[in-house]
Design an enzyme around this catalytic site. Structure first.
Site, PDB file in Angstrom:
ATOM      1  CG  HIS A 156      -1.729  -1.211   1.413  1.00  0.00           C
ATOM      2  ND1 HIS A 156      -2.998  -1.393   0.924  1.00  0.00           N
ATOM      3  CD2 HIS A 156      -1.396  -2.378   2.035  1.00  0.00           C
ATOM      4  CE1 HIS A 156      -3.429  -2.608   1.254  1.00  0.00           C
ATOM      5  NE2 HIS A 156      -2.463  -3.228   1.918  1.00  0.00           N
ATOM      6  CB  SER A 277      13.886  22.593 -14.928  1.00  0.00           C
ATOM      7  OG  SER A 277      13.111  23.775 -15.012  1.00  0.00           O
ATOM      8  CE  LYS A 283      12.352  19.469 -10.725  1.00  0.00           C
ATOM      9  NZ  LYS A 283      11.105  19.864 -11.414  1.00  0.00           N
ATOM     10  CD  GLU A 290       9.466  12.434 -15.105  1.00  0.00           C
ATOM     11  OE1 GLU A 290       8.471  13.148 -14.919  1.00  0.00           O
ATOM     12  OE2 GLU A 290      10.604  12.908 -15.294  1.00  0.00           O
TER      13      GLU A 290
END
Ligand code: ARG
Length: 471
Positions: A156, A277, A283, A290
């Site tokens: 979970h 970024s 970043k 992804e």
């Protein structure tokens, strides 16, 4: 320009129809296989006495010339010639004259295109097994380096029980093993020759399909000519295998994204595999996992697309079936991109052992083990569960972890507690207590690594053997 099939027509094809029905823009990827199939076909025509040997030689020479032109990028494909098969045939005729027109004796584009795709896909399947082998190797390498690294295991997405990081990685090795085995198994159904089925019913020429199969290293020949030209199961199966594989990659991707967040900081992907970024200078984004996660959608889409194209199609060939290619090519490209990046990305990933360990020290993932401790002392497990539930609640209310409790505090919950509880609760003890086949205990994980190494060697042998077979 006159069409190869122009005889019964009185008008030029509408330009938009030509554009709409042509597949050359994408099936040009089958050029090598198309020539390969034609070479075997024409050899057979000679061997069976259907064409004189001198014609066969001329056609073969011509096909080699055309293949050279294709490889050098000299052949300009045209949509007037619709697809790769007719572009090549047309070019052959331009090169060697009307004799080139004898190549299509006893053959249809229907059995030809199916043959091309069987040839194409069997090569890709072997390549994918090879790429999966490399990915397993990278995971194994990290597993070997992390046989003592402990992190919280989750259910979970809540901390559950501590596990070895190697054990976690080996779960993916197992998944990719199933992917390998699925692909290897599918090879049997891909490696069947459709050629000789003609348009749908066979051919009047005394051809020898088994001879062609032998030339092209097919294990068998389609038993039914209608099935041979209508079957796209082998592509659907590949897309299904690819979907399951992408699902596995997307789960690993998701974990990499999570683990490389500041919230987790369990791993750090190498700079070479991340991007920045345009606005936020700090970043470092895990774009590769992804994107793999995202591209899983298009692979599923390709599977659903082809299943839907084939649904309710009457036998035998229908033009709808030309829609089998783009999804297959797209899936091949998507998979290649993901797998080629994943192996080196995993191999170069930095594992923050201290951070993982710190997480284990600050959680209740050893709670099951004190329940087991009481159960071992004779308390019914259900009662022990209740007792430890109360103990954990006490800890939460007092801002402590189980290992922070004094023996007197433990004893408030059960008189069965004694000093040995502190050993039981150590993360190493918790991990090593799961000494069951397939469990996270150190010796079990070591054994799993050894088993995987043996399988890896077998896969490497398979790839060498089948690369040769699929040429
Ligand atoms: N380009 C066609 C395809 O990919 C080749 C087979 C065409 N056959 C036909 N009868 N029109 O499906």
């Amino acid at each position: 320009m006159s069409k190869l099939w122009g005889g019964r027509f009185t008008k030029q094809t509408n330009r938009l129809v030509e554009q709409y029905t042509a597949s050359i823009s994408f099936d040009k990827l089958l050029a090598e296989e198309d020539v390969q199939g034609s070479l075997a076909h024409v050899s057979m025509l000679g061997k069976c006495g259907i064409l004189p040997e001198e014609d066969v030689e001329k056609i073969k020479e011509g096909l080699h010339t055309v293949l050279g032109q294709i490889r050098r990028g000299e052949l300009e494909y045209s949509i007037e010639n619709e697809d790769i098969h007719m572009n090549i045939e047309k070019q052959l005729i331009d090169e060697i004259g009307p004799i080139g027109g004898k190549l299509h004796t006893g053959r249809s584009r229907n059995d030809q295109v199916a043959t091309d795709m069987h040839l194409y896909l069997r090569k890709r399947v072997v390549e994918f097994v090879g790429l999966l082998h490399d990915l397993q190797e990278a995971l194994l390498e990290q597993a070997r380096a992390n046989q003592e690294t402990i992190l919280p295991g989750y259910t979970h997405l809540q901390r559950a029980q501590p596990i070895l990081f190697a054990h976690h990685l080996m779960a993916y090795v197992s998944m990719f093993q199933r992917d390998i085995e699925r692909l290897q198994d599918s090879y049997r159904r891909i490696n069947v020759l459709p050629l000789g089925a003609g348009a749908l019913a066979g051919t009047t020429f005394p051809i020898d399909r088994h001879y062609v199969a032998e030339q092209l290293h097919f294990d068998s020949v389609y038993e039914n000519s209608l099935d041979a030209v209508s079957d796209r199961d082998f592509i659907i199966e590949f897309l299904a295998d690819a979907s399951i594989l992408m699902m596995h990659l997307s789960r690993l991707s998701e974990e990499l994204v999570l683990w490389s967040s500041t919230e987790f900081r369990f791993v750090e992907l190498d700079d070479a595999f991340c991007t920045g970024s345009s606005i936020m200078p700090q970043k470092k984004n895990p774009d590769v996992p992804e994107l793999v996660r995202g591209k899983t959608g298009r692979v599923y889409g390709n599977l659903m697309g082809l299943l839907t194209v084939l649904k309710s199609l009457p036998l035998a060939y229908n033009k709808d079936m030309q829609e089998d290619k783009e999804g297959m090519f797209d899936t091949v490209e998507t998979l290649q991109g993901a797998l080629k990046l994943f192996a080196p990305m995993i191999a170069t990933m930095k594992v923050n052992r201290e951070q993982m360990r710190d997480a284990v020290n600050k959680d209740f993932s050893n709670a099951t083990d004190i329940a087991d401790f009481l159960a071992n002392k004779g308390m019914p497990f259900r009662q022990a569960h209740e007792v430890i539930g109360k103990t954990v609640l006490y800890c939460i209310q007092n801002n402590k972890f189980l290992l922070d409790l004094k023996l007197e505090e433990f004893k408030q919950f059960s008189s069965m507690f004694d000093e040995s509880i502190y050993d039981v609760l150590q993360p190493e003890a918790v991990v090593n207590a799961r000494n069951v086949y397939g469990g996270t205990a150190s010796c079990q994980v070591t054994a799993a690594v050894v088993r995987a190494e043996t399988r890896l060697a077998a896969t490497a042998d398979w790839v060498v053997e089948y690369t040769e077979k699929s040429k």
